[in-house]
Enzyme design. Structure first.
Site, PDB file in Angstrom:
ATOM      1  N   PRO A 126     -15.764  -4.777   2.523  1.00 59.33           N
ATOM      2  CA  PRO A 126     -17.026  -5.101   3.204  1.00 59.33           C
ATOM      3  C   PRO A 126     -18.142  -4.116   2.889  1.00 59.33           C
ATOM      4  O   PRO A 126     -19.312  -4.422   3.093  1.00 59.33           O
ATOM      5  CB  PRO A 126     -16.641  -5.022   4.693  1.00 59.33           C
ATOM      6  N   LEU A 127     -17.766  -2.944   2.373  1.00 60.13           N
ATOM      7  CA  LEU A 127     -18.763  -1.937   2.007  1.00 60.13           C
ATOM      8  C   LEU A 127     -18.832  -1.726   0.501  1.00 60.13           C
ATOM      9  O   LEU A 127     -19.341  -0.727   0.018  1.00 60.13           O
ATOM     10  CB  LEU A 127     -18.450  -0.611   2.713  1.00 60.13           C
ATOM     11  N   GLY A 128     -18.278  -2.686  -0.245  1.00 57.18           N
ATOM     12  CA  GLY A 128     -18.362  -2.627  -1.701  1.00 57.18           C
ATOM     13  C   GLY A 128     -17.091  -2.190  -2.390  1.00 57.18           C
ATOM     14  O   GLY A 128     -16.975  -2.273  -3.604  1.00 57.18           O
ATOM     15  N   GLY A 129     -16.115  -1.689  -1.632  1.00 57.03           N
ATOM     16  CA  GLY A 129     -14.837  -1.310  -2.232  1.00 57.03           C
ATOM     17  C   GLY A 129     -14.899   0.013  -2.964  1.00 57.03           C
ATOM     18  O   GLY A 129     -15.493   0.978  -2.493  1.00 57.03           O
ATOM     19  N   TYR A 145       0.868  -1.173   0.000  1.00 54.21           N
ATOM     20  CA  TYR A 145       0.000   0.000   0.000  1.00 54.21           C
ATOM     21  C   TYR A 145       0.907   1.226   0.000  1.00 54.21           C
ATOM     22  O   TYR A 145       1.559   1.546   0.986  1.00 54.21           O
ATOM     23  CB  TYR A 145      -0.886   0.039   1.230  1.00 54.21           C
TER      24      TYR A 145
END
Length: 292
Positions: free
Chosen positions: A214-217, A63
């Site tokens: 977890p929230l759709g990316g 990252y």
């Protein structure tokens, strides 16, 4: 399920962590590449997460690259005794920000040492081997060679525990024959439920499942069902999506990411949201699944 039950801990290797953690990917620049626009804000988010009780942080030295781990070190070192930092290896970044496989023993060894140096650690708590046969999702293929190399780094004392990321059920089974696997990290959320059976199998074995996106990316979850439920519960759609994951299985550990303190607090508040069986059945409709 009570609020206390939803926020309970789960074993990650030889440590128990709170089920709602923090993913550090968004602390890097746009496209998870380069430095953030506001480094001080990134430091503040990490410190607020730990202050709020988060003791599971997910990261990777690719990252940035290197940027996110260096920010974690700046914000939190020396680390709290109960903090578990989970990283991943198996990829490198191109000069154009591309994500490229890095599976050789030499590359994996370099990645472990990069993580150790940038986090200022002697041993990494958990290292996920990210399988990159297909950058867009799990694809079949033997993981014996790279996982054996990672297991050797574990034997040398550089890694405490091993996990797998972006894998198929067959690869999980193969991996369990090579090393003790303490967690699996795949894409999974209210709408993306291909791993339903895997999650249940891992739960029976006491292995953590850590959904990324977890929230759709990069494309946040959008659903009229989700929005309607959130409005009735006086919550945000993303809080409902996180609460659903906490309810979905006891072995799910969440690592939602954000670069905003306000958004962090909003995510953490999802642990206080209770979902009735009727609401769960309604939310299952987002993925076209009928609850039993």
């Amino acid at each position: 399920m009570s609020n206390t039950d939803q926020a309970r801990t789960y074993a990650l290797g030889d440590r128990n962590v709170k089920r709602l953690g923090y993913g550090a990917m968004q602390l890097a620049g746009k496209g998870v590449f380069g430095p953030p626009k506001d480094r001080d804000a990134a430091v503040a988010v990490l410190r607020e997460a730990v202050k709020a009780g988060v003791n599971h942080i997910d990261t990777s030295d690719f990252y940035g690259p290197h940027v996110t781990n260096q920010i974690i070190r700046e914000a939190l070192h020396p680390y709290p005794d109960d903090l578990v930092i989970v990283t991943k290896i198996g990829a490198v970044r191109g000069a154009d920000g591309s994500w490229n496989p890095a599976f050789s023993a030499e590359q994996l060894g370099q990645a472990v040492h990069d993580n150790l140096r940038n986090l200022d650690l002697d041993t990494l708590d958990v290292v996920n081997l990210r399988i990159m046969f297909d950058v867009h999702g799990p694809a079949e293929g033997s993981i014996e060679e790279p996982l054996t190399a990672l297991a050797e780094l574990q034997r040398k004392g550089l890694v405490r525990h091993i996990g797998l990321s972006n894998v198929t059920p067959a690869q999980v089974a193969e991996g369990q024959g090579i090393a003790k696997i303490v967690c699996v990290q795949n894409q999974y959320n209210l709408a993306h439920r291909q791993d339903d059976a895997m999650i249940d199998d891992l739960a029976r074995d006491g292995i953590a499942y850590v959904p990324f996106f977890p929230l759709g990316g990069f494309s946040p979850l959008q659903s009229s069902i989700l929005s309607d439920v959130a409005q009735r519960l006086d919550a945000t759609p993303m809080q409902v999506a996180l609460a659903w994951l906490l309810r979905r299985a006891p072995n799910i550990l969440l690592i939602p990411g954000t670069s905003s303190v306000g958004h962090l607090r909003e995510n953490l508040a999802a642990a206080e949201l209770q979902l009735s069986d009727d609401v769960i059945a309604e939310l299952d409709g987002v993925a076209g699944i009928r609850s039993a």
